[in-house]
Write a protein that holds these residues in place. Structure first.
Motif, PDB file in Angstrom:
ATOM      1  N   ALA A 222      55.492  44.384  48.099  1.00 24.46           N
ATOM      2  CA  ALA A 222      54.297  43.683  47.640  1.00 24.46           C
ATOM      3  C   ALA A 222      54.708  42.669  46.578  1.00 24.46           C
ATOM      4  N   ASN A 223      53.726  41.985  46.022  1.00 24.42           N
ATOM      5  CA  ASN A 223      54.002  40.962  45.025  1.00 24.42           C
ATOM      6  C   ASN A 223      53.942  41.519  43.612  1.00 24.42           C
ATOM      7  N   THR A 224      54.649  40.861  42.716  1.00 30.45           N
ATOM      8  CA  THR A 224      54.704  41.291  41.325  1.00 30.45           C
ATOM      9  C   THR A 224      54.156  40.183  40.425  1.00 30.45           C
ATOM     10  N   ILE A 225      53.108  40.508  39.682  1.00 31.86           N
ATOM     11  CA  ILE A 225      52.600  39.567  38.688  1.00 31.86           C
ATOM     12  C   ILE A 225      53.521  39.621  37.479  1.00 31.86           C
ATOM     13  N   LEU A 226      53.857  38.462  36.947  1.00 32.83           N
ATOM     14  CA  LEU A 226      54.717  38.385  35.770  1.00 32.83           C
ATOM     15  C   LEU A 226      53.867  38.097  34.527  1.00 32.83           C
ATOM     16  N   PHE A 227      54.237  38.733  33.432  1.00 38.36           N
ATOM     17  CA  PHE A 227      53.555  38.526  32.158  1.00 38.36           C
ATOM     18  C   PHE A 227      54.567  38.128  31.094  1.00 38.36           C
ATOM     19  N   ASP A 228      54.110  37.359  30.106  1.00 30.17           N
ATOM     20  CA  ASP A 228      55.006  37.027  29.000  1.00 30.17           C
ATOM     21  C   ASP A 228      55.017  38.163  27.981  1.00 30.17           C
ATOM     22  N   SER A 229      55.695  37.966  26.874  1.00 31.85           N
ATOM     23  CA  SER A 229      55.861  39.034  25.887  1.00 31.85           C
ATOM     24  C   SER A 229      54.543  39.480  25.268  1.00 31.85           C
ATOM     25  N   GLU A 230      53.507  38.631  25.361  1.00 26.78           N
ATOM     26  CA  GLU A 230      52.203  38.984  24.814  1.00 26.78           C
ATOM     27  C   GLU A 230      51.223  39.439  25.889  1.00 26.78           C
ATOM     28  N   GLY A 231      51.734  39.627  27.114  1.00 25.83           N
ATOM     29  CA  GLY A 231      50.894  40.129  28.193  1.00 25.83           C
ATOM     30  C   GLY A 231      50.076  39.087  28.904  1.00 25.83           C
ATOM     31  N   ARG A 232      50.343  37.806  28.650  1.00 23.20           N
ATOM     32  CA  ARG A 232      49.621  36.744  29.334  1.00 23.20           C
ATOM     33  C   ARG A 232      50.264  36.447  30.688  1.00 23.20           C
TER      34      ARG A 232
ATOM     35  N   GLY B 249      53.036  33.769  35.966  1.00 19.42           N
ATOM     36  CA  GLY B 249      53.480  33.498  37.329  1.00 19.42           C
ATOM     37  C   GLY B 249      53.681  34.764  38.142  1.00 19.42           C
ATOM     38  N   PHE B 250      54.412  34.645  39.242  1.00 18.14           N
ATOM     39  CA  PHE B 250      54.691  35.800  40.086  1.00 18.14           C
ATOM     40  C   PHE B 250      56.136  35.733  40.552  1.00 18.14           C
ATOM     41  N   ASP B 251      56.659  36.878  40.949  1.00 16.52           N
ATOM     42  CA  ASP B 251      58.057  36.978  41.376  1.00 16.52           C
ATOM     43  C   ASP B 251      58.202  36.343  42.758  1.00 16.52           C
TER      44      ASP B 251
ATOM     45  N   SER C 280      60.776  36.039  44.516  1.00 18.91           N
ATOM     46  CA  SER C 280      61.808  36.652  45.356  1.00 18.91           C
ATOM     47  C   SER C 280      61.244  37.759  46.248  1.00 18.91           C
ATOM     48  N   GLU C 281      59.991  38.139  46.014  1.00 15.92           N
ATOM     49  CA  GLU C 281      59.379  39.185  46.843  1.00 15.92           C
ATOM     50  C   GLU C 281      59.175  38.657  48.263  1.00 15.92           C
ATOM     51  N   PHE C 282      59.426  39.519  49.249  1.00 17.29           N
ATOM     52  CA  PHE C 282      59.253  39.120  50.646  1.00 17.29           C
ATOM     53  C   PHE C 282      57.845  38.600  50.912  1.00 17.29           C
ATOM     54  N   THR C 283      56.849  39.313  50.411  1.00 19.07           N
ATOM     55  CA  THR C 283      55.482  39.062  50.858  1.00 19.07           C
ATOM     56  C   THR C 283      54.758  37.974  50.063  1.00 19.07           C
ATOM     57  N   CYS C 284      55.473  37.218  49.253  1.00 19.31           N
ATOM     58  CA  CYS C 284      54.806  36.125  48.538  1.00 19.31           C
ATOM     59  C   CYS C 284      54.707  34.878  49.409  1.00 19.31           C
ATOM     60  N   ARG C 285      55.275  34.912  50.595  1.00 15.45           N
ATOM     61  CA  ARG C 285      55.323  33.703  51.428  1.00 15.45           C
ATOM     62  C   ARG C 285      54.947  34.017  52.875  1.00 15.45           C
ATOM     63  N   SER C 286      54.575  32.989  53.607  1.00 12.81           N
ATOM     64  CA  SER C 286      54.342  33.152  55.036  1.00 12.81           C
ATOM     65  C   SER C 286      55.644  33.590  55.690  1.00 12.81           C
ATOM     66  N   GLY C 287      55.544  34.491  56.635  1.00 14.05           N
ATOM     67  CA  GLY C 287      56.745  35.051  57.259  1.00 14.05           C
ATOM     68  C   GLY C 287      57.352  36.175  56.455  1.00 14.05           C
ATOM     69  N   GLY C 288      56.725  36.520  55.334  1.00 16.61           N
ATOM     70  CA  GLY C 288      57.278  37.552  54.462  1.00 16.61           C
ATOM     71  C   GLY C 288      57.202  38.951  55.024  1.00 16.61           C
ATOM     72  N   LYS C 289      56.131  39.243  55.773  1.00 13.99           N
ATOM     73  CA  LYS C 289      56.015  40.600  56.315  1.00 13.99           C
ATOM     74  C   LYS C 289      57.039  40.867  57.410  1.00 13.99           C
ATOM     75  N   PRO C 290      57.266  39.947  58.349  1.00 13.19           N
ATOM     76  CA  PRO C 290      58.368  40.198  59.284  1.00 13.19           C
ATOM     77  C   PRO C 290      59.717  40.280  58.583  1.00 13.19           C
ATOM     78  N   ALA C 291      59.913  39.480  57.531  1.00 15.53           N
ATOM     79  CA  ALA C 291      61.175  39.555  56.789  1.00 15.53           C
ATOM     80  C   ALA C 291      61.330  40.926  56.135  1.00 15.53           C
ATOM     81  N   ALA C 292      60.241  41.454  55.581  1.00 21.41           N
ATOM     82  CA  ALA C 292      60.288  42.782  54.965  1.00 21.41           C
ATOM     83  C   ALA C 292      60.612  43.855  56.003  1.00 21.41           C
TER      84      ALA C 292
END
Length: 271
Positions: free
Chosen positions: A174-184, A187-189, A191-203
């Motif tokens: 699945a996708n990972t939400i990224l937070f800064d040091s203050e929790g804001r 962005g998102f990771d 490198s995760e397979f499922t952040c893009r089209s074609g990600g589920k077959p790649a996974a």
């Protein structure tokens, strides 16, 4: 199936299913469907489809509107006060008309979720697990068939659900939400397979390579799930319309179901 796996998994699966029922209530909600039944498609299970389902080494499930009745990105967006804008973007992504990474970027850009907001959302909005899922997971594991969650949703939301059902976090893609040091929101990771089209077959190709599987089934409601079959990663795509019916998915699925119990019934039938 492997006898040692069957013996070891049945008690654990049963306990996990009970734990899930307590933490994630199986409460049906009223949902809007595009149709009460799919207009066309393979609604009757064919013998070859049943055979592949029973013999596959693993079954991968989409999470939102399949494993669970909710669409967590939309519901988190509503919690943050931007529900209508994000729901429109989700509909485009699931319909296959927008590249998934751009839709994800746009949705998160509108939402700007903080770590604190995500944690509060989880406390206030437990997953509505699709009826029949805990029993199906227990049955699959008792048969020695592994269960994976392959989702365009967020690990922060999916991991507690997986743990409640005894699904290893290594089986979650699945996708990972990224937070800064203050929790804001930061962005998102990407490198995760499922952040893009074609990600589920790649996974799924990754799962097959890592575990040495030959046949893996994908179960889901949308275009990103169907990609796994169209690109040859999954040997079988079971479309699920129990929450929302998508005509293009119903028409192309190897088997289109309206109730999770249909999977359980086929698995329990004699070969």
């Amino acid at each position: 199936m492997r006898a040692n796996v069957l013996a070891n998994n049945r008690p654990q699966a049963a306990v996990a299913a009970s734990r899930c029922s307590a933490r994630f209530p199986l409460t049906r909600r009223v949902v809007m469907r595009t149709a009460t039944q799919p207009v066309s498609g393979a609604t009757e299970v064919k013998p070859e489809v049943a055979h592949l389902l029973r013999s596959a080494e693993a079954v991968c499930f989409d999470v939102d509107s399949t494993f669970c009745e909710d669409e967590s990105i939309d519901e988190l967006a509503a919690y943050l006060g931007v529900g209508e804008q994000v729901a429109a973007l989700t509909a485009k992504a699931m319909g296959g008309s927008v590249e998934f990474k751009e839709a994800l970027r746009s949705r998160l850009g509108v939402m700007q979720p903080t770590r604190e907001a995500v944690e509060a959302f989880l406390r206030d909005h437990p997953h509505r697990v699709t009826p029949g899922i805990p029993d199906l997971v227990a049955l699959l594991r008792s048969r020695g068939q592994e269960v994976f969650l392959v989702s365009g949703g967020f690990r922060q939301i999916i991991h507690p659900l997986a743990e409640s059902l005894g699904i290893p976090l290594s089986h979650v893609f699945a996708n990972t939400i990224l937070f800064d040091s203050e929790g804001r929101y930061a962005g998102f990771d990407e490198s995760e397979f499922t952040c893009r089209s074609g990600g589920k077959p790649a996974a799924i190709r990754h799962i097959k390579d890592k575990y040495g599987y030959e046949n893996v089934v994908m179960v889901g409601d949308g275009a990103t799930d169907m990609e796994a079959r169209l690109e040859g990663a999954a040997c079988l795509f079971v479309g699920y319309g129990g929450v929302v019916v998508r005509k293009n998915i119903a028409e192309k699925a190897d088997w289109y179901i309206m109730d999770i119990q249909q999977l359980t019934d086929v698995l329990k039938q004699q070969h």
